[in-house]
Write an enzyme that holds these catalytic residues in place. Sequence first.
Site, mmCIF file in Angstrom:
data_model
loop_
_atom_site.group_PDB
_atom_site.id
_atom_site.type_symbol
_atom_site.label_atom_id
_atom_site.label_comp_id
_atom_site.label_asym_id
_atom_site.label_seq_id
_atom_site.Cartn_x
_atom_site.Cartn_y
_atom_site.Cartn_z
ATOM 1 C CE1 TYR A 7 -4.207 1.777 0.576
ATOM 2 C CE2 TYR A 7 -2.692 3.349 1.581
ATOM 3 C CZ TYR A 7 -3.939 3.063 1.050
ATOM 4 O OH TYR A 7 -4.893 4.036 0.983
ATOM 5 C CG PHE A 21 -7.645 15.472 -25.337
ATOM 6 C CD1 PHE A 21 -7.811 15.070 -26.652
ATOM 7 C CD2 PHE A 21 -8.136 14.661 -24.329
ATOM 8 C CE1 PHE A 21 -8.452 13.879 -26.948
ATOM 9 C CE2 PHE A 21 -8.780 13.464 -24.625
ATOM 10 C CZ PHE A 21 -8.936 13.074 -25.931
ATOM 11 C CG ASP A 22 -12.181 14.931 -25.572
ATOM 12 O OD1 ASP A 22 -11.070 14.587 -25.133
ATOM 13 O OD2 ASP A 22 -13.002 14.126 -26.036
ATOM 14 C CG ASP A 53 -1.947 17.277 -22.295
ATOM 15 O OD1 ASP A 53 -1.323 16.196 -22.246
ATOM 16 O OD2 ASP A 53 -3.166 17.343 -22.499
ATOM 17 C CB ALA A 106 -0.773 12.888 -23.906
ATOM 18 C CE LYS A 118 -3.598 9.655 -24.865
ATOM 19 N NZ LYS A 118 -4.478 9.738 -23.693
ATOM 20 C CG HIS A 171 -17.128 12.638 -28.024
ATOM 21 N ND1 HIS A 171 -16.985 13.622 -27.067
ATOM 22 C CD2 HIS A 171 -15.982 11.923 -27.997
ATOM 23 C CE1 HIS A 171 -15.800 13.505 -26.506
ATOM 24 N NE2 HIS A 171 -15.168 12.484 -27.049
#
Length: 459
Positions: free
Chosen positions: A73, A125-126, A216, A218, A259, A450
């Site tokens: 843990y 990004f969304d 960001d 990614a 990614k 979407h």
Amino acid sequence: MKVPYIPEPFRIKSVEPLKLLTREEREAKIAEANYNVFALASRDVYIDLLTDSGTGAMSSAQWAGVMLGDESYAGADCYYRVQDNAKKIFGMPYVQLVHQGRAAEKVLLPILLEGKKYAIANMHFDTTRAHVELAGARAIDCVVPEALDTTKYYDFKGNMDTVRLVKYIEELGAENIGVIIMTITNNSAGGQPVSVANIRETAKIAHEHGITFMIDAARYAENSYFVKEREAEFKDASVAEIVKAEFECADCFTMSAKKDAIVNMGGLIGCRDKAVFELIKQRTISYEGFITYGGMSGRDIEALAEGLEEGIDENYLRYRIGQMQYLAGRLEEGGIPFQSPVGGHAVFVDAKKLLPHIPYYEFPAQALAIELYLEAGIRACDIGSYMLGNDPDTGKQLEADFEFTRLAIPRRVYTQAHLDVIADALINIKERARSIKGYKIVEEPPILRHFTAKLRPIE
Ligand code: F0G
């Protein structure tokens, strides 16, 4: 233009069988899914290009890591390994594990946006946009105008428009802007790279105005590979050195590790400010779990620590970007319009150009995604007005800058023959493009619609 295929720098040890349904079966499946590709069962998909996120193939070293994962843990071994690797690669003093990119956004963005009205990004990004809005702020995109012309070659279509950025800061007031975000690569503009020069300039503008500058991250490894290929200053630098140059400008970063760290689950937050890090830790404990596991299993953390290193391997990146360039070359030969030059993780087909008779409010990119499924069992997705949704103030359908059907290529998963199937399918569709109809939404949730909206073809 014939683009040679760069052979895989790996061999295949484990395989998953695929099945291609008949055209009639595919027609029934997509109707049952209410013409929403997210509602299709993956067993009914032949080539799945829905996303490159969490869909990569892990290496034997990563699978070995799965057995080594320490499930304690607190203070597990894998926690220290991922900390060491992330600090070494990104050069940030504080790093927090979380379970995916949007979890990083959920933890960090409300801290940066407290009492603020705006976030400005090259493009959000969304999920980033959603977390800005959930934190009570507005998300403003500020990409260079070159990105909007999909036919024009430009080395760094992902860049921030720094002239417009300064105007926004003057108009909106620096004190109202909580964060300036650089998404590398710029997913929504087509997986397009951002130059180090542009990162430096944007960071300078942010810091001159006392605004936090966030990356960001990614697809930071793919971005760095493009920098090596296209930015003169870095032609002899290693990808690892380029990553350092990118991140030394940033105050903090969020990262979906699904990614470029080639894992099925995982995320990171990095920052330089100790006080901000204290807030990050507190919020991580309530949302994600104790700080040394951050919502992850030890086995997944171990795979992530290994994947961070594999993701910046230059032989891998040459093959990875090479796949995209090969597919783009075939599409160019076949007269299919796409965001050019091709980006790092996907080909973004320009549905506005391929289906000019379908207006944005009848979702041309979604129509093309459905057509690809009907044609060859390929699942792609809309990155356009259908994904963008409605104006939060007026409820009216927004018009996106682009209508892209995104063919996202999972990492280390599909072969050259699969890429040929994709190219052939699009070339066949082009022949009958005029007969393809638009769609209307019959049911939609208020945010991130979407994923779950229901659609019907317009007769
Ligand atoms: N930022 C960018 C640039 C992304 O592309 C994504 C996810 C996220 C943040 C959120 O990360 O999924 O781990 O929570 N992009 C995926 C895609 C879903 O298909 O492009 P996440």
